[in-house]
Design a protein around this motif. Sequence first.
Motif: not given
Length: 266
Positions: A205-214
Amino acid sequence: MLENPRSPRVRAVAKLAKKPARQEDGTFLLEGPQAVSEALRFRPELLVELYATPTALERHPAVAEAAARAGVDLEYVTEQVLEAMADTVTPQGFVAVCRQFPTAVKDVFAAGPKLIAILEEVRDPGNLGTIVRAADAAGADAVILTGRAVDLYNPKVVRSSTGSIFHLPVAVGAELDDVLTRARAAGLRVLAADVKGDDLLAVRTEGLLDGPTAWIFGNEARGLPDEKLALADRAVVVPIYGNAESMNLATAASVCLYESAFAHRS
């Protein structure tokens, strides 16, 4: 046709079920029509030897056709020979010897990844193979094994990946600190899956998964120690809404990787 199950060639193939033989030879064992088909389709240059029973080829003629197109020699063997070569109790008629092909960590990040899975000291071969398969299915760019992880070329790892080992880069023998330094330099947010973390739904919900992720996934029994967990930007837990005591590592990893895949495509 190869008929003697005690011949030196058969014994040499069978030895690849053990890590010392794989390390010495730089090859590994591949079993079954699905895995062999994926190797022939994606990495035929890796196949050193390919064996099959006549019955198996009758059931799977496409494998013989793919081998011929790839210029890979196929040798007929008896059922007894195949059983002697294989690691499984009931082999499915195909055994191959493949060259090992790990990817360098620097090459993973040079490719500009958007989603990677980092497995810190994951020891169970079934879990590793399943996570490689899930990462492949979720469209991840690579898997990196850090610490004292199970051998990528363990026969059970290879079988559990169902051919995904040939689809995406897998780097081995890395240290977590170095990998995370490279990940941040490449612009990836580092998330650690851990029971002490924040709810995955809240993080989404915070949008922390939207960008490039490891994503970091820890050891099956111990998880990530506090000093390793502190290296992540955020710790995340997959919530359990029912009465299950816990969640299998491979299942949790699959959920996390797919959540990132959904966020990247929304």
